[in-house]
Every structure is written in structure tokens, then in C-alpha cells.
Design a protein around this motif. Sequence first.
Motif, PDB file in Angstrom:
ATOM      1  N   LEU A 120       0.624  -1.685   0.214  1.00 30.76           N
ATOM      2  CA  LEU A 120      -0.128   0.438  -0.398  1.00 30.76           C
ATOM      3  C   LEU A 120       1.108   1.176  -0.079  1.00 30.76           C
ATOM      4  N   PHE A 121       0.427   1.924  -0.602  1.00 30.38           N
ATOM      5  CA  PHE A 121       1.235   3.400  -0.668  1.00 30.38           C
ATOM      6  C   PHE A 121       0.340   3.932  -1.062  1.00 30.38           C
ATOM      7  N   GLN A 122       0.786   4.981   0.149  1.00 24.80           N
ATOM      8  CA  GLN A 122      -1.009   6.025   0.116  1.00 24.80           C
ATOM      9  C   GLN A 122      -0.181   7.907   0.695  1.00 24.80           C
ATOM     10  N   ASN A 123      -1.038   8.989  -0.426  1.00 20.17           N
ATOM     11  CA  ASN A 123      -0.528   9.682  -1.340  1.00 20.17           C
ATOM     12  C   ASN A 123      -1.753  11.115  -0.180  1.00 20.17           C
ATOM     13  N   THR A 124      -1.784  11.580   0.925  1.00 20.16           N
ATOM     14  CA  THR A 124      -2.330  12.250   1.915  1.00 20.16           C
ATOM     15  C   THR A 124      -1.917  13.833   2.336  1.00 20.16           C
ATOM     16  N   PRO A 125      -2.931  14.234   1.080  1.00 16.38           N
ATOM     17  CA  PRO A 125      -2.313  15.954   0.909  1.00 16.38           C
ATOM     18  C   PRO A 125      -2.589  16.409   2.533  1.00 16.38           C
ATOM     19  N   ALA A 126      -1.150  17.160   2.535  1.00 15.97           N
ATOM     20  CA  ALA A 126      -1.034  18.202   4.216  1.00 15.97           C
ATOM     21  C   ALA A 126      -1.691  19.217   4.248  1.00 15.97           C
ATOM     22  N   GLN A 127      -2.785  19.756   4.089  1.00 18.77           N
ATOM     23  CA  GLN A 127      -3.614  20.914   4.205  1.00 18.77           C
ATOM     24  C   GLN A 127      -3.366  21.561   5.518  1.00 18.77           C
ATOM     25  N   PHE A 128      -3.510  21.059   6.751  1.00 16.23           N
ATOM     26  CA  PHE A 128      -3.454  21.991   8.280  1.00 16.23           C
ATOM     27  C   PHE A 128      -4.612  22.573   7.630  1.00 16.23           C
ATOM     28  N   HIS A 129      -6.082  22.394   7.840  1.00 18.49           N
ATOM     29  CA  HIS A 129      -6.504  23.214   7.169  1.00 18.49           C
ATOM     30  C   HIS A 129      -6.402  24.555   8.695  1.00 18.49           C
ATOM     31  N   GLY A 130      -6.480  25.765   8.845  1.00 18.92           N
ATOM     32  CA  GLY A 130      -6.551  26.417   9.784  1.00 18.92           C
ATOM     33  C   GLY A 130      -5.152  27.039  10.171  1.00 18.92           C
ATOM     34  N   PRO A 132      -1.538  27.365   8.940  1.00 17.65           N
ATOM     35  CA  PRO A 132      -1.206  27.780   7.993  1.00 17.65           C
ATOM     36  C   PRO A 132       0.975  27.852   8.564  1.00 17.65           C
ATOM     37  N   GLU A 133       0.743  27.751   9.244  1.00 21.95           N
ATOM     38  CA  GLU A 133       1.870  27.283  10.476  1.00 21.95           C
ATOM     39  C   GLU A 133       2.718  26.422  10.220  1.00 21.95           C
ATOM     40  N   LEU A 134       1.805  25.228  10.012  1.00 20.40           N
ATOM     41  CA  LEU A 134       2.007  23.552   9.966  1.00 20.40           C
ATOM     42  C   LEU A 134       2.641  23.035   8.250  1.00 20.40           C
ATOM     43  N   VAL A 135       2.355  23.726   7.693  1.00 18.60           N
ATOM     44  CA  VAL A 135       2.475  24.360   6.390  1.00 18.60           C
ATOM     45  C   VAL A 135       3.122  24.700   6.129  1.00 18.60           C
ATOM     46  N   GLU A 136       4.138  25.712   6.387  1.00 15.77           N
ATOM     47  CA  GLU A 136       5.337  26.731   6.135  1.00 15.77           C
ATOM     48  C   GLU A 136       5.994  25.585   7.059  1.00 15.77           C
ATOM     49  N   LYS A 137       6.211  25.209   7.982  1.00 16.20           N
ATOM     50  CA  LYS A 137       6.530  24.276   8.671  1.00 16.20           C
ATOM     51  C   LYS A 137       7.516  23.297   8.066  1.00 16.20           C
ATOM     52  N   MET A 138       6.420  22.243   7.453  1.00 22.32           N
ATOM     53  CA  MET A 138       7.242  21.241   6.597  1.00 22.32           C
ATOM     54  C   MET A 138       7.330  21.717   5.350  1.00 22.32           C
TER      55      MET A 138
END
Length: 147
Positions: A120-130, A132-138
Motif C-alpha cells: 500500500l502506498f498512500q499520498n495524503t494532502p497535508a493541508q493543515f486547514h486553519g 498555515p504555520e504547519l504548512v510553512e514548517k513542513m
Amino acid sequence: MAEPNEIKELYQQLLDAWNNRNARGFAEQFTEDGESIGFDGSQSIGMEEIFSHLNPIFEQHPTAKFVSKVKSVRFLSPDTALLRAIAGMVPPGKSDINPNVNTHHTLVAVNTDGKWRIQLFQNTPAQFHGRPELVEKMTEELRQLLK
């Protein structure tokens, strides 16, 4: 006993096939009944279906390249491993990651007859709704790999 590097190498071969737009090479990393779940939720089961799904995409669209960082490899049994990674994508003609398509990768590998393959390979969006600091950190963590 299996080594985490064997699982990391399998994952890297998968990403190399993607980055080289090689649908056959991507599909060949899977077991006969392996499953791939794409960023958009598309599910393909089995090597041939995975190939048939990806081949027209690679032929008709310039795809972004993955940049990834393995976060963990755990052996669930001597013949089953779970890899977790974060990944970003660099669009064609660009040199930076597009934070809008950051993702979490989950890979379950099985060892059959001495050969590791992806179940199994799963590609899950990392949107972190609400959050944005987590998106920037990643994104920043992944950008370090571009240097």
C-alpha cells in the motif's frame, strides 16, 4: 532481520520512478495486488492498474518532482514494514516547493520470497486547514533538502 534502509530504498525507487515519469517502474515496486492511493483520492489496485492509471498522466502532463524526507520506518513483523514520510513537489521549470501540494506518504511494504514490495502506498494532502504555520514548517523542512 530486515533493515530500515531496505524499506527506505524501496520508497526511493518509487519516488525515482515518479520523478522520471516512469509508470512501469512505479508499478513494478508493488505486489501483484498492491494498492496506490493518489493525492486526489484515486485508487489503483494491482501493478497493471497502477501502470494504466499513471501512464497517460506521465504521457500527457508535465508532472512535478517529489522531494521527501522519511520520518520513520517500523517493522510490524519480520516481513511487514510501515514507512512514513513527508513530501513536497517542485513544479516543472521551478526550483522551489509548491506548499499547496505538500503531502504525507504512508507505505506498507511486505517481504515475499526475499524481495520487498509495496502493498500500500498512500499520498495524503497535508493541508493543515486553519494552521498555515504547519504548512510553512513542513515546507521549510523539505526546502532544506533542496540545498
